[in-house]
Enzyme design. Structure first.
Site, PDB file in Angstrom:
ATOM      1  N   ASN A   1       6.273   1.888   2.996  1.00 51.53           N
ATOM      2  CA  ASN A   1       6.050   2.865   2.608  1.00 51.53           C
ATOM      3  C   ASN A   1       6.829   4.153   2.619  1.00 51.53           C
ATOM      4  O   ASN A   1       7.115   4.722   1.263  1.00 51.53           O
ATOM      5  CB  ASN A   1       4.337   3.012   2.719  1.00 51.53           C
ATOM      6  CG  ASN A   1       3.949   4.921   1.717  1.00 51.53           C
ATOM      7  OD1 ASN A   1       3.676   3.960   0.509  1.00 51.53           O
ATOM      8  ND2 ASN A   1       4.365   5.591   2.185  1.00 51.53           N
TER       9      ASN A   1
ATOM     10  N   TYR B   1      16.896   6.981  -7.288  1.00 50.37           N
ATOM     11  CA  TYR B   1      15.312   6.749  -6.549  1.00 50.37           C
ATOM     12  C   TYR B   1      15.071   5.129  -7.600  1.00 50.37           C
ATOM     13  O   TYR B   1      14.830   4.230  -7.018  1.00 50.37           O
ATOM     14  CB  TYR B   1      14.566   8.166  -7.136  1.00 50.37           C
ATOM     15  CG  TYR B   1      13.266   6.961  -7.081  1.00 50.37           C
ATOM     16  CD1 TYR B   1      13.263   7.514  -5.902  1.00 50.37           C
ATOM     17  CD2 TYR B   1      11.978   7.016  -7.927  1.00 50.37           C
ATOM     18  CE1 TYR B   1      11.827   7.163  -5.366  1.00 50.37           C
ATOM     19  CE2 TYR B   1      10.869   6.935  -7.496  1.00 50.37           C
ATOM     20  CZ  TYR B   1      10.828   6.307  -6.746  1.00 50.37           C
ATOM     21  OH  TYR B   1       9.450   6.230  -6.052  1.00 50.37           O
TER      22      TYR B   1
ATOM     23  N   ALA C   1      17.370   2.867  -5.949  1.00 47.96           N
ATOM     24  CA  ALA C   1      17.285   2.461  -4.319  1.00 47.96           C
ATOM     25  C   ALA C   1      15.962   1.585  -4.673  1.00 47.96           C
ATOM     26  O   ALA C   1      15.276   0.517  -4.373  1.00 47.96           O
ATOM     27  CB  ALA C   1      16.654   3.859  -3.391  1.00 47.96           C
TER      28      ALA C   1
ATOM     29  N   ALA D   1       3.545   7.766   6.876  1.00 48.74           N
ATOM     30  CA  ALA D   1       2.207   7.801   6.768  1.00 48.74           C
ATOM     31  C   ALA D   1       1.523   9.286   6.907  1.00 48.74           C
ATOM     32  O   ALA D   1       0.120   9.122   7.354  1.00 48.74           O
ATOM     33  CB  ALA D   1       1.269   6.826   7.319  1.00 48.74           C
ATOM     34  N   SER D   2       1.582  10.156   7.494  1.00 46.93           N
ATOM     35  CA  SER D   2       1.456  11.133   7.464  1.00 46.93           C
ATOM     36  C   SER D   2       1.110  11.990   6.320  1.00 46.93           C
ATOM     37  O   SER D   2      -0.200  13.021   6.325  1.00 46.93           O
ATOM     38  CB  SER D   2       2.420  12.424   8.006  1.00 46.93           C
ATOM     39  OG  SER D   2       3.215  12.514   7.528  1.00 46.93           O
ATOM     40  N   ARG D   3       1.610  11.478   4.804  1.00 44.68           N
ATOM     41  CA  ARG D   3       1.088  12.574   3.683  1.00 44.68           C
ATOM     42  C   ARG D   3       0.878  11.078   2.678  1.00 44.68           C
ATOM     43  O   ARG D   3       1.553   9.729   2.741  1.00 44.68           O
ATOM     44  CB  ARG D   3       1.569  13.336   2.740  1.00 44.68           C
ATOM     45  CG  ARG D   3       2.112  14.820   4.563  1.00 44.68           C
ATOM     46  CD  ARG D   3       3.340  15.070   3.497  1.00 44.68           C
ATOM     47  NE  ARG D   3       4.175  15.230   4.156  1.00 44.68           N
ATOM     48  CZ  ARG D   3       5.131  15.303   2.668  1.00 44.68           C
ATOM     49  NH1 ARG D   3       4.847  14.781   1.425  1.00 44.68           N
ATOM     50  NH2 ARG D   3       6.096  14.855   3.146  1.00 44.68           N
TER      51      ARG D   3
ATOM     52  N   SER E   1       8.534   1.208  -7.245  1.00 41.14           N
ATOM     53  CA  SER E   1       7.976   2.234  -8.256  1.00 41.14           C
ATOM     54  C   SER E   1       7.967   1.732  -9.463  1.00 41.14           C
ATOM     55  O   SER E   1       9.565   1.046  -9.834  1.00 41.14           O
ATOM     56  CB  SER E   1       8.566   3.309  -7.842  1.00 41.14           C
ATOM     57  OG  SER E   1       8.012   4.299  -9.135  1.00 41.14           O
TER      58      SER E   1
HETATM   59  P1  NAP Z   1       5.002  11.948  -0.239  1.00 36.26           P
HETATM   60  O1  NAP Z   1       3.308  12.648  -0.689  1.00 36.26           O
HETATM   61  O2  NAP Z   1       5.635  12.643  -0.715  1.00 36.26           O
HETATM   62  O3  NAP Z   1       4.627  11.324   1.651  1.00 36.26           O
HETATM   63  C1  NAP Z   1       5.751  10.472   1.789  1.00 36.26           C
HETATM   64  C2  NAP Z   1       5.972  10.730   3.043  1.00 36.26           C
HETATM   65  O4  NAP Z   1       7.047   9.987   3.676  1.00 36.26           O
HETATM   66  C3  NAP Z   1       5.492  11.553   3.489  1.00 36.26           C
HETATM   67  O5  NAP Z   1       4.039  10.281   5.301  1.00 36.26           O
HETATM   68  C4  NAP Z   1       6.443  11.784   4.649  1.00 36.26           C
HETATM   69  O6  NAP Z   1       6.789  11.924   6.080  1.00 36.26           O
HETATM   70  C5  NAP Z   1       7.259   9.898   4.852  1.00 36.26           C
HETATM   71  N1  NAP Z   1       8.987  10.153   4.781  1.00 36.26           N
HETATM   72  C6  NAP Z   1       9.957  10.739   4.075  1.00 36.26           C
HETATM   73  N2  NAP Z   1      11.278  10.304   4.625  1.00 36.26           N
HETATM   74  C7  NAP Z   1      10.438   9.956   5.821  1.00 36.26           C
HETATM   75  C8  NAP Z   1      11.890   9.150   6.952  1.00 36.26           C
HETATM   76  N3  NAP Z   1      13.113   9.201   6.914  1.00 36.26           N
HETATM   77  N4  NAP Z   1      11.176   8.634   8.099  1.00 36.26           N
HETATM   78  C9  NAP Z   1       9.821   8.563   7.772  1.00 36.26           C
HETATM   79  N5  NAP Z   1       9.008   8.874   6.988  1.00 36.26           N
HETATM   80  C10 NAP Z   1       9.331   9.276   5.910  1.00 36.26           C
HETATM   81  O7  NAP Z   1       4.964  10.456  -1.360  1.00 36.26           O
HETATM   82  P2  NAP Z   1       4.397   9.722  -1.525  1.00 36.26           P
HETATM   83  O8  NAP Z   1       3.583   9.933  -3.202  1.00 36.26           O
HETATM   84  O9  NAP Z   1       2.885   9.523  -0.379  1.00 36.26           O
HETATM   85  O10 NAP Z   1       4.732   8.004  -1.444  1.00 36.26           O
HETATM   86  C11 NAP Z   1       5.133   6.923  -0.925  1.00 36.26           C
HETATM   87  C12 NAP Z   1       6.186   6.418  -1.751  1.00 36.26           C
HETATM   88  O11 NAP Z   1       4.797   5.601  -2.747  1.00 36.26           O
HETATM   89  C13 NAP Z   1       7.034   6.773  -1.722  1.00 36.26           C
HETATM   90  O12 NAP Z   1       7.908   5.304  -1.308  1.00 36.26           O
HETATM   91  C14 NAP Z   1       6.778   6.784  -3.070  1.00 36.26           C
HETATM   92  O13 NAP Z   1       8.739   6.946  -3.627  1.00 36.26           O
HETATM   93  C15 NAP Z   1       6.068   5.758  -4.328  1.00 36.26           C
HETATM   94  N6  NAP Z   1       6.225   6.320  -4.615  1.00 36.26           N
HETATM   95  C16 NAP Z   1       5.038   7.446  -5.078  1.00 36.26           C
HETATM   96  C17 NAP Z   1       5.160   7.714  -6.417  1.00 36.26           C
HETATM   97  C18 NAP Z   1       3.573   9.068  -7.092  1.00 36.26           C
HETATM   98  O14 NAP Z   1       3.847   8.879  -8.302  1.00 36.26           O
HETATM   99  N7  NAP Z   1       3.841   9.431  -6.441  1.00 36.26           N
HETATM  100  C19 NAP Z   1       5.611   6.892  -7.586  1.00 36.26           C
HETATM  101  C20 NAP Z   1       5.962   5.176  -7.414  1.00 36.26           C
HETATM  102  C21 NAP Z   1       6.340   5.103  -5.804  1.00 36.26           C
HETATM  103  P3  NAP Z   1       6.662  12.868   7.012  1.00 36.26           P
HETATM  104  O15 NAP Z   1       6.310  14.009   5.757  1.00 36.26           O
HETATM  105  O16 NAP Z   1       6.434  13.226   8.526  1.00 36.26           O
HETATM  106  O17 NAP Z   1       7.973  13.677   6.766  1.00 36.26           O
END
Ligand code: NAP
Length: 250
Positions: free
Chosen positions: A92, A157, A160, A15-17, A144
């Site tokens: 998430n 991906y 998973a 939830a940091s980003r 996703s």
């Molecule tokens: P993001 O901006 O890259 O942020 C990912 C977040 O996950 C960060 O807060 C990161 O924390 C955390 N994270 C990564 N590895 C981790 C671990 N081992 N343990 C705990 N935290 C971890 O990604 P997002 O786009 O917000 O994606 C969030 C979710 O939505 C993901 O599951 C992604 O697969 C899914 N999703 C995203 C999209 C899209 O278009 N963006 C589309 C489909 C699905 P740190 O920075 O602190 O490491």
């Protein structure tokens, strides 16, 4: 429809980003006390906490790599000590490590599974135990549309995230009688750090595949998660809900 989560305790992993950040903020706005989990981005997690507490709501930050059982154990021990309950879990945390099949390293296959699927298993197991004590709880898994569309360079991906949908359904059946609802949300192309490279590279070519003709915002996903976390969603379980501006049906 007013969503009131006051008195509820929510954990959002990663939830940091991005989507997790916005989800944490929206859950807190609805009244929940929110644990902001992060892995590497401590400063950004602190900013999320500040934003929540400034608006008069409650948040904590906690570092844990969701794929690491010991660290997940410490995260849940913290929740037990501080709140002695958990009402909402949002799995998430996620990463991508894209490559074409023949170039895909086993380590990149494993890493993506470890964070996106093993992490959800580890957190769900701990959360379900706490939720069963109250015969209530909501778990939302962020999958996703990559799981149902396929995508070049994403065998790891897509597999998973597909596994996460199957995990959601199997858990939902097991947990329904215990008062726990488990659903998956399938985001389309949402503007975050994760998608920024694809959006930059493919630009309008992706937009042409989105009937709503825009990329999603983290709030598009957070709004649905907050609904699924509320009592209004008590009769929904085991579902995989695409939130993608129509991308998966075009
Ligand atoms: P993001 O901006 O890259 O942020 C990912 C977040 O996950 C960060 O807060 C990161 O924390 C955390 N994270 C990564 N590895 C981790 C671990 N081992 N343990 C705990 N935290 C971890 O990604 P997002 O786009 O917000 O994606 C969030 C979710 O939505 C993901 O599951 C992604 O697969 C899914 N999703 C995203 C999209 C899209 O278009 N963006 C589309 C489909 C699905 P740190 O920075 O602190 O490491």
């Amino acid at each position: 429809m007013k969503i009131d989560l006051s008195g509820k305790v929510a954990l959002v992993t990663g939830a940091s980003r991005g989507i997790g950040r916005e989800t944490g903020i929206q859950l807190a706005k609805a009244g929940a006390k929110v644990i902001i989990n992060y892995n590497k981005s401590k400063e950004k997690a602190g900013e999320v906490k500040d934003e929540i507490t400034k608006s008069g709501n409650e948040a904590e930050i906690f570092q844990a790599d969701v794929s690491n059982p010991e660290e997940v154990g410490e995260l849940f021990a913290f929740i037990r000590d501080k709140y002695n309950k958990l009402d909402i879990l949002v799995n998430n945390a996620g990463i991508i490590k894209d490559n074409l099949l023949l170039a895909m390293k086993l380590s990149d296959w494993d890493k993506v599974f470890d964070t996106n699927l093993r992490g959800a298993f580890l957190c769900t197991k701990q959360a379900a135990e706490m939720m069963m004590a109250n015969h209530a709880g909501k778990i939302i898994n962020i999958s996703s549309i990559g799981a149902i569309r396929g995508g070049r360079g994403q065998t790891n991906y897509a597999s998973a995230k597909g596994g996460l949908i199957s995990f959601t359904r199997a858990c939902a059946v097991e947990m329904a009688g215990k008062g726990i609802r488990i659903n998956a949300v399938l985001p389309g192309m949402i503007a975050t750090d994760m998608s920024s490279r694809s959006i930059k590279r493919a630009g309008d070519r992706i937009l042409e595949r989105i009937p709503a003709n825009r990329y999603g915002n983290p709030s598009d996903i957070a709004n649905v998660v907050v609904f699924l976390a509320s009592d209004n969603a008590d009769y929904i379980t085991g579902q995989a809900i695409s939130v993608d501006g129509g991308m998966s049906i075009s």
